[in-house]
Design an enzyme around this catalytic site. Structure first.
Site, PDB file in Angstrom:
ATOM      1  N   LYS A   1      13.346  84.505  26.407  1.00 38.04           N
ATOM      2  CA  LYS A   1      14.466  83.561  26.460  1.00 38.04           C
ATOM      3  C   LYS A   1      14.054  82.303  27.232  1.00 38.04           C
ATOM      4  CE  LYS A   1      18.729  82.777  28.943  1.00 38.04           C
ATOM      5  NZ  LYS A   1      19.740  82.528  27.909  1.00 38.04           N
TER       6      LYS A   1
ATOM      7  N   HIS B   1      44.728  84.711  18.747  1.00 35.92           N
ATOM      8  CA  HIS B   1      43.712  83.772  18.289  1.00 35.92           C
ATOM      9  C   HIS B   1      42.524  84.555  17.745  1.00 35.92           C
ATOM     10  CE1 HIS B   1      40.619  80.748  18.188  1.00 35.92           C
ATOM     11  NE2 HIS B   1      39.901  81.446  19.052  1.00 35.92           N
TER      12      HIS B   1
ATOM     13  N   HIS C   1      32.389  73.677  17.276  1.00 36.21           N
ATOM     14  CA  HIS C   1      31.008  74.131  17.480  1.00 36.21           C
ATOM     15  C   HIS C   1      30.029  72.979  17.593  1.00 36.21           C
ATOM     16  CE1 HIS C   1      33.220  77.488  15.746  1.00 36.21           C
ATOM     17  NE2 HIS C   1      32.489  78.209  16.563  1.00 36.21           N
TER      18      HIS C   1
ATOM     19  N   ILE D   1      43.246  76.189  22.428  1.00 35.93           N
ATOM     20  CA  ILE D   1      43.041  77.640  22.371  1.00 35.93           C
ATOM     21  C   ILE D   1      42.875  78.258  23.759  1.00 35.93           C
ATOM     22  CG2 ILE D   1      41.593  79.434  21.291  1.00 35.93           C
ATOM     23  CD1 ILE D   1      43.409  77.762  19.399  1.00 35.93           C
TER      24      ILE D   1
HETATM   25  C1  MET Z   1      36.066  83.231  21.396  1.00 29.42           C
HETATM   26  S1  MET Z   1      37.755  82.933  21.453  1.00 29.42           S
HETATM   27  C2  MET Z   1      37.969  82.040  22.917  1.00 29.42           C
HETATM   28  C3  MET Z   1      39.366  82.051  23.366  1.00 29.42           C
HETATM   29  C4  MET Z   1      39.566  81.615  24.782  1.00 29.42           C
HETATM   30  N1  MET Z   1      40.960  81.602  25.123  1.00 29.42           N
HETATM   31  C5  MET Z   1      38.992  80.225  24.949  1.00 29.42           C
HETATM   32  O1  MET Z   1      39.700  79.288  24.733  1.00 29.42           O
HETATM   33  O2  MET Z   1      37.842  80.054  25.296  1.00 29.42           O
HETATM   34 ZN   LIG Z   2      37.873  81.482  19.563  1.00 29.92          ZN
END
Ligand code: MET
Ligand SMILES: [Zn+2]
Length: 746
Positions: free
Chosen positions: A21, A634, A686, A424
């Site tokens: 790594k 989510h 991403h 999220i």
């Molecule tokens: C891989 S899902 C990630 C959800 C988490 N609540 C975030 O916003 O990082």
């Molecule tokens: Zn996610």
């Protein structure tokens, strides 16, 4: 020459101190040159062979050379010429992309947390490049070790590839494999290992068809004149139609996975194997479970070995799967209680077990008996209170009341606008945040200083969201190192490791916690942060929890109780958290389940049972929530079309789901059964690219073709922790503006 009497399927590649790594990342960062990189990787390989020999893999060809810089599927694809890379940098471009090229897609390898690169098969010529594998064999020979080179098999490679119909090119690909095998034979290699795990999973095409293809391909490949002896391996589950197909092709050795979990799923497997495998074929018995971290019950394993040896003339001992999926060694851990350490076996300890089993080492059996007994008797694994609580739970599915429509009415009091905007959960994890967490762990700042730093961060994140005009806010998760670890560290029944690194993909390693016993929550885990954030704003702040399925998926699970038991226990702990959040004035709670798809069993007939307990555990978290509490979930990291009914069955009030990269394709899978509000991600987080208002407007307009405006939410694909503030600010600004535009046009 005959097959060694004890071996393993594979070994971790990153190195006990994550040497590979570090070398990869140093090379990518331009800190070391190619020569320094390849020399480090070379030394690591040779040191690993020596280590494996010291651990007891002393026979010629007992050591598999399953080497790869980044990924084993890529390595095979390059060797057999499905992909081409002239230089090291071209190879890494396939892995990571560059300014003008997208990387190969990456997805999960069978039911593990390892991710492989997905080769694309169109009409490219297959031009094998056996030099790659010959180099590995020769450098080992120079160090006086006869290693067994490793390839992913032709059926598996094409079954996992992307493209129109990759398997249509199986016959051609077999020729490419034949060329590689011929080159190995010419170099004097006597054994090669070829992995065909595709045959233990229900993929497209179905089992029988894939087995027929494998039968034809392998019969042809094994009938070429010039090749080494072949070991075909079938890790991760039991063969069905593929068993006869592979056995009848008569490789010199055939590996089957006989881990306790596999035999529990398929109790007749041992008998079927004995019946199918030809007497001339060495039966390589994958008796040591390579997929979990528990010490084997050697005596029970030996009984199966007895049975195999009574029924087959030539049996070798191996692991069920490559040891790639477990950390290097328990001896690198200094903070695991001694009694618990004795119950564990990581890669090195599993090799010792395989050797002991093959040699019928009575001392080792006695030690294993002791570990089994102390673990079964230990108070650490049991919590009477938890057991009593779980025993009181209703059986089968649970249902939150009132049902969705009733709750939707109750939740109108939240007063949310049309097409509400939210994120999220995580906001960018800046250098300062990481440093504060590290300093706190190291003890160089006090608890109070740490809390202060995190609170400042939360306050800034709340202010930013207010300025941007988002509707449902989050606290930003600065205090969380990882969405699973954060919870496992606060729950009883888990332990963490210091060095238990496991490769997830490329240079990325994770350190999964280990569930060792009944799980409970000594005290509230997230409430203070949510409460503080809520105190700063009149807008609703979402509480953030990681769901039971994801916590389990990203941990090593117990093998002494069904996974569903741990799932119920974690669910109860999280249900308490929900109650505490409500008590603290939090009206919206998100329960993340990005891993729902990951634990889906490889065999179709095992899926309903999995979905039953996983959906139940999710529902248990929310079942007693007030009707006015809006429960979000989510999902990300996978395509959920195939299990969209299960996603609906979670019965959340709002579902946010990754969709930007596939241009909202997921929405075509929605049916009447999908009642929840839905936030298909419109910003692919991403990459640092900022989506324009036009682009976001277009995606939202597309979404409105499938989802009525009363049910549509506006949010990114996932959390923002890997993003920077520059692109976060701009993207979220555009997101709010796109929403306003779309609402104006309604
Ligand atoms: C891989 S899902 C990630 C959800 C988490 N609540 C975030 O916003 O990082
Ligand atoms: Zn996610």
């Amino acid at each position: 020459m005959s097959f060694p009497h004890v071996t393993i399927e594979g070994y971790p590649r990153v190195g006990a101190n994550r040497e590979l790594k570090k070398a990869l990342e140093a090379y990518w960062a331009g800190k070391i040159d190619e020569a320094a990189f390849t020399s480090t990787a070379h030394s690591l390989r040779i040191d690993t062979y020596r280590r494996l020999r010291d651990l007891g893999l002393t026979e010629d060809y007992a050591i598999p050379a399953d080497v790869a810089y980044y990924d084993q599927v890529l390595e095979t694809a390059l060797t057999v010429g499905v992909l081409q890379a002239g230089t090291l940098d071209e190879e890494f471009t396939l892995c990571r992309g560059n300014a003008d090229t997208a990387p190969l897609e990456m997805t999960k390898w069978f039911d593990t947390n390892y991710h492989y690169l997905v080769p694309e098969v169109a009409d490219q010529a297959f031009e094998p490049n056996p030099e790659r594998i010959l180099t590995i064999v020769r450098e080992a020979a120079d160090a006086d070790v006869k290693v067994r080179p490793f390839l992913v098999g032709p059926v598996t490679l094409l079954a996992l590839a992307k493209g129109e119909n990759p398997l249509a090119r199986l016959d051609e690909l077999v020729d490419a494999y034949a060329a590689v095998l011929a080159a190995l034979a010419a170099d004097g290699v006597e054994w090669v290992q070829v992995a065909e795990p595709a045959l233990v999973a229900d993929l497209v095409p179905a089992d029988a068809e894939l087995a027929a293809l494998a039968g034809t391909a392998w019969t042809k490949l094994l009938n070429v004149d010039n090749r080494p002896n072949v070991l075909i391996t079938t890790p991760y589950g039991s063969l069905r139609e593929g068993l006869k197909a592979l056995a009848d092709a008569q490789p010199e050795a055939l590996h089957v996975s006989l881990a306790p979990s596999v035999l529990a799923e398929d109790p007749t497997y041992v008998d079927r194997v004995l019946e199918a495998v030809h007497p001339e074929t060495t039966l390589v018995a994958g008796l040591i479970d390579g997929h979990n971290v528990w010490a084997a019950n050697l005596r029970e394993r030996a009984e199966i070995l007895d049975k195999l040896q009574a029924g087959h003339p030539d049996v070798a001992v191996s692991t069920s799967v490559s040891l790639l999926h477990v950390p290097h060694t328990v001896t690198a851990e200094s903070n695991i209680p001694v009694d618990v350490a004795g119950w564990l076996a990581f890669a090195d300890e599993k090799i010792t077990e395989a050797v002991a089993l093959a040699n019928r080492d009575e001392d080792a059996f006695a030690r294993a008996d002791r570990a089994v007994r102390t673990r079964a008797e230990s108070e650490r694994t049991r919590n009477a209170e938890v057991a009593a609580r779980v025993a009181k739970l209703p059986e089968g599915q649970v249902q939150r009341e009132p049902q969705f429509e009733g709750r939707k009415e109750a939740q109108a009091e939240l007063g949310l606008p049309k097409l509400p905007t939210t994120t999220i959960g995580s906001f960018p994890q800046t250098q300062e945040i990481r440093k504060a967490r590290a300093d706190h762990r190291a003890g160089t700042i006090t608890d109070a200083q740490y809390t202060e730093a995190m609170k400042n961060e939360v306050a800034e994140v709340v202010k930013l969201q207010e300025d941007l005009g988002l509707d449902v806010l989050v606290h930003g998760e600065p205090e969380r190192n990882d969405m699973v670890q954060y919870f496992s560290e606060q729950m009883d029944g888990f332990i963490s490791t210091d060095n238990g690194w496991v490769q997830s993909y490329g240079s990325r390693c994770v350190r999964p916690p280990i569930v060792i016993g009944d799980v409970s929550r000594p005290e509230a885990m997230t409430v203070e942060w949510a409460k503080y954030a809520q105190s700063l704003t009149d807008k609703p702040v979402k509480g953030m929890l990681t769901g039971p399925v994801t916590i389990l998926a990203w941990s090593f699970k117990r093998d002494d109780v069904p996974v569903s038991v741990s799932a119920d226990q974690i669910a109860l702990a999280l249900a308490d958290e929900v109650a505490d959040l409500e008590e603290a004035g939090i009206d919206i709670i998100q329960i993340d389940e990005p891993a729902l798809r990951e634990l889906l069993p490889l065999r179709k007939d095992a899926r309903p049972e999995y979905l039953d307990w996983s959906i139940r555990s999710f529902r248990l978290v929310a079942v007693d929530a007030e009707p006015t509490t809006q429960i979000h979930t989510h999902l990300c990291y996978s395509e959920f079309g195939e299990i969209i009914d299960a996603v609906a069955a979670l019965d959340a009030d709002v579902t946010s789901i990754e969709a930007a990269r596939s241009k909202m394709e997921l929405l075509t899978d929605l049916n009447e059964g999908f009642h929840s509000d839905i936030g298909p991600g419109v910003w692919d987080i991403h990459s640092p690219r900022v989506p324009s208002v036009d682009e976001l407007t277009e995606l939202l307009t597309a979404a409105l073709k499938h989802v009525p405006a009363e049910r549509l939410w506006v949010n990114p694909d996932c959390g923002l922790k890997t993003r920077g503030y520059a692109e976060t600010n701009e993207s979220l600004k555009n997101l709010v503006e796109a929403r306003d535009r779309v609402v104006a046009s309604l």
